[in-house]
Enzyme design. Sequence first.
Site, PDB file in Angstrom:
ATOM      1  N   THR A  70      58.377  20.185  24.204  1.00 14.12           N
ATOM      2  CA  THR A  70      58.762  18.774  24.073  1.00 14.12           C
ATOM      3  C   THR A  70      57.490  17.978  24.368  1.00 14.12           C
ATOM      4  O   THR A  70      57.109  17.796  25.531  1.00 14.12           O
ATOM      5  CB  THR A  70      59.871  18.404  25.084  1.00 14.12           C
ATOM      6  OG1 THR A  70      60.927  19.346  24.958  1.00 14.12           O
ATOM      7  CG2 THR A  70      60.388  17.006  24.860  1.00 14.12           C
ATOM      8  N   SER A 128      54.414  33.253  43.523  1.00 10.90           N
ATOM      9  CA  SER A 128      55.424  32.936  44.530  1.00 10.90           C
ATOM     10  C   SER A 128      54.965  31.801  45.436  1.00 10.90           C
ATOM     11  O   SER A 128      53.783  31.656  45.718  1.00 10.90           O
ATOM     12  CB  SER A 128      55.737  34.160  45.398  1.00 10.90           C
ATOM     13  OG  SER A 128      56.683  33.811  46.392  1.00 10.90           O
ATOM     14  N   LYS A 174      56.255  41.431  42.155  1.00 10.33           N
ATOM     15  CA  LYS A 174      56.926  40.136  42.361  1.00 10.33           C
ATOM     16  C   LYS A 174      58.441  40.334  42.451  1.00 10.33           C
ATOM     17  O   LYS A 174      59.123  39.685  43.249  1.00 10.33           O
ATOM     18  CB  LYS A 174      56.574  39.178  41.214  1.00 10.33           C
ATOM     19  CG  LYS A 174      57.324  37.831  41.243  1.00 10.33           C
ATOM     20  CD  LYS A 174      57.054  37.051  42.530  1.00 10.33           C
ATOM     21  CE  LYS A 174      57.424  35.591  42.494  1.00 10.33           C
ATOM     22  NZ  LYS A 174      58.733  35.206  42.056  1.00 10.33           N
ATOM     23  N   HIS A 189      59.142  41.662  45.809  1.00 12.30           N
ATOM     24  CA  HIS A 189      58.977  40.521  46.724  1.00 12.30           C
ATOM     25  C   HIS A 189      60.260  39.691  46.754  1.00 12.30           C
ATOM     26  O   HIS A 189      60.768  39.338  47.815  1.00 12.30           O
ATOM     27  CB  HIS A 189      57.797  39.651  46.268  1.00 12.30           C
ATOM     28  CG  HIS A 189      57.788  38.262  46.840  1.00 12.30           C
ATOM     29  ND1 HIS A 189      58.621  37.251  46.367  1.00 12.30           N
ATOM     30  CD2 HIS A 189      57.060  37.706  47.842  1.00 12.30           C
ATOM     31  CE1 HIS A 189      58.413  36.147  47.065  1.00 12.30           C
ATOM     32  NE2 HIS A 189      57.465  36.393  47.960  1.00 12.30           N
ATOM     33  N   ASN A 190      60.805  39.386  45.575  1.00 17.08           N
ATOM     34  CA  ASN A 190      62.018  38.571  45.512  1.00 17.08           C
ATOM     35  C   ASN A 190      63.211  39.300  46.109  1.00 17.08           C
ATOM     36  O   ASN A 190      64.060  38.693  46.759  1.00 17.08           O
ATOM     37  CB  ASN A 190      62.314  38.174  44.062  1.00 17.08           C
ATOM     38  CG  ASN A 190      61.413  37.057  43.577  1.00 17.08           C
ATOM     39  OD1 ASN A 190      60.313  36.873  44.094  1.00 17.08           O
ATOM     40  ND2 ASN A 190      61.859  36.310  42.597  1.00 17.08           N
ATOM     41  N   GLU A 220      62.915  39.010  49.695  1.00 19.63           N
ATOM     42  CA  GLU A 220      63.288  37.623  50.021  1.00 19.63           C
ATOM     43  C   GLU A 220      64.816  37.497  50.138  1.00 19.63           C
ATOM     44  O   GLU A 220      65.323  36.877  51.082  1.00 19.63           O
ATOM     45  CB  GLU A 220      62.757  36.711  48.918  1.00 19.63           C
ATOM     46  CG  GLU A 220      63.003  35.241  49.085  1.00 19.63           C
ATOM     47  CD  GLU A 220      62.526  34.474  47.862  1.00 19.63           C
ATOM     48  OE1 GLU A 220      63.339  33.711  47.294  1.00 19.63           O
ATOM     49  OE2 GLU A 220      61.352  34.640  47.460  1.00 19.63           O
TER      50      GLU A 220
END
Length: 486
Positions: free
Chosen positions: A37, A131, A186, A189-190, A193
């Site tokens: 956009t 992150s 990652k 890592h999540n 988390e």
Amino acid sequence: MQNGNCDIGLIGLAVMGQNLVLNMNDHGYRVAVFNRTTSKVDEFLGNEAKGTKVVGTHSIPELVQSLARPRRVMLMVKAGETVDQMIDQVAPHLEKGDIVIDGGNSHFPDTNRRVETLNKKGILFIGTGVSGGEEGARFGPSIMPGGNVEAWPHVKGIFQAIAAKVEDGTPCCDWVGEEGAGHYVKMVHNGIEYGDMQLICEAYQLLKEGLGLSADELGDVFADWNQGELDSFLIEITAEIFKKKDEDGVPMIDKILDTAGQKGTGKWTAISALDLGMPVTLIGEAVFARCLSAIKDERTAASKVLAGPDHRVQGQDRKTFIEQVRRALYCSKMISYAQGYMLLREAAKEQGWNLNMGGIALMWRGGCIIRSRFLGKIKEAYDKNPKLSNLLVDDFFSNVLNQYQAAWREAVINAIKLGVPTPAFSTALAFYDGYRTERLPANLLQAQRDFFGAHTYERVDQPRGQFFHTNWTGRGGRVASGTYNA
């Protein structure tokens, strides 16, 4: 086609993309931007990027032409098909040796595929975990790049400049490994988390139900915890959350509906653990806890039908209770990270990646959501022994667990007495006990499998790798099933 003078191009001006651009600009890099956009480009240049060296473009060819060679194009778009669509639009305008970077939360098999596909065209691909949320992206995230290693020297300067730094100035960014290794790290890592957040929630409910602590008192407890072993970003923000009041003076925490959302990375971690046969039980429970929270109407109905104990623990000393919960949280956190690292080790073996375990802990030390003092201990453990089989057998971790496990058990017992669900605390303790048990009851399980399916078993008095079958009823034949693991 003239060489441009922009250092890097970024496509996707949602909040994370905008903040990364501003971060790069702060560090002296000239960034060209594009958004599907295109009005978003002009809005960005007229507001957040006003007065910067950021260059706005209104088409992909224009973006590519503005870049110095080798061209570096970073995608900050929604994971999935959108990434592939954007790569298809960008790739025809690139030359051999140019670099495409995917900074979204892509699933690692997609990154594996994209590295291979673009490599055939001579284009280098990096899949990088980023992150730290909006704040991290703006002032220093944790960055976990993987993919085509030939691309790393060309992005290393930018990535390490904008990344968070630990105390000695080391950037929370280094090369992770081949193919989808960056996105895999990652993802884990999540998942961790998810686990950390669920553990904190269980500590909160135990303190609230067990001691009747107010939001302000809970804020004080967590602020105190953040001064010690549990010092971390998530504990710090939890203390702040408890202190926040709505306009009418009521704590905000008491006004928030107890149904949690998720975007899928925790689920991917649990599925990968199942695929690889790794007992990453705590992250699995954290995912399921969110699923349970989501069926709010069913829980409300069940609460009127199903009985539980009185929400009181008789004769409990407040200070002792709080310390037991703190130790349970710390021990359970250790289990979660140990399980996460077991998964990383197994994935590296399966995928043929060369992961730097200590380096990953360093990348998570700053900038990211799970940043904590505790991660320094993981780095030290792998510095001491790069071939460490499991974090739990490192001296630091084993000493803490041995010292704290009695209090951890008391906290879980109190939860059971109170009827407070602690799936993450409990599964962590069950894993700890399972991991330290030399002989588990799987011998009976193997006997059952052999009884009903002739699946065979190994014997304690014979070398490993030899399989036996017993005719348990006297009616069976002599044929055994092929051996397999399920």
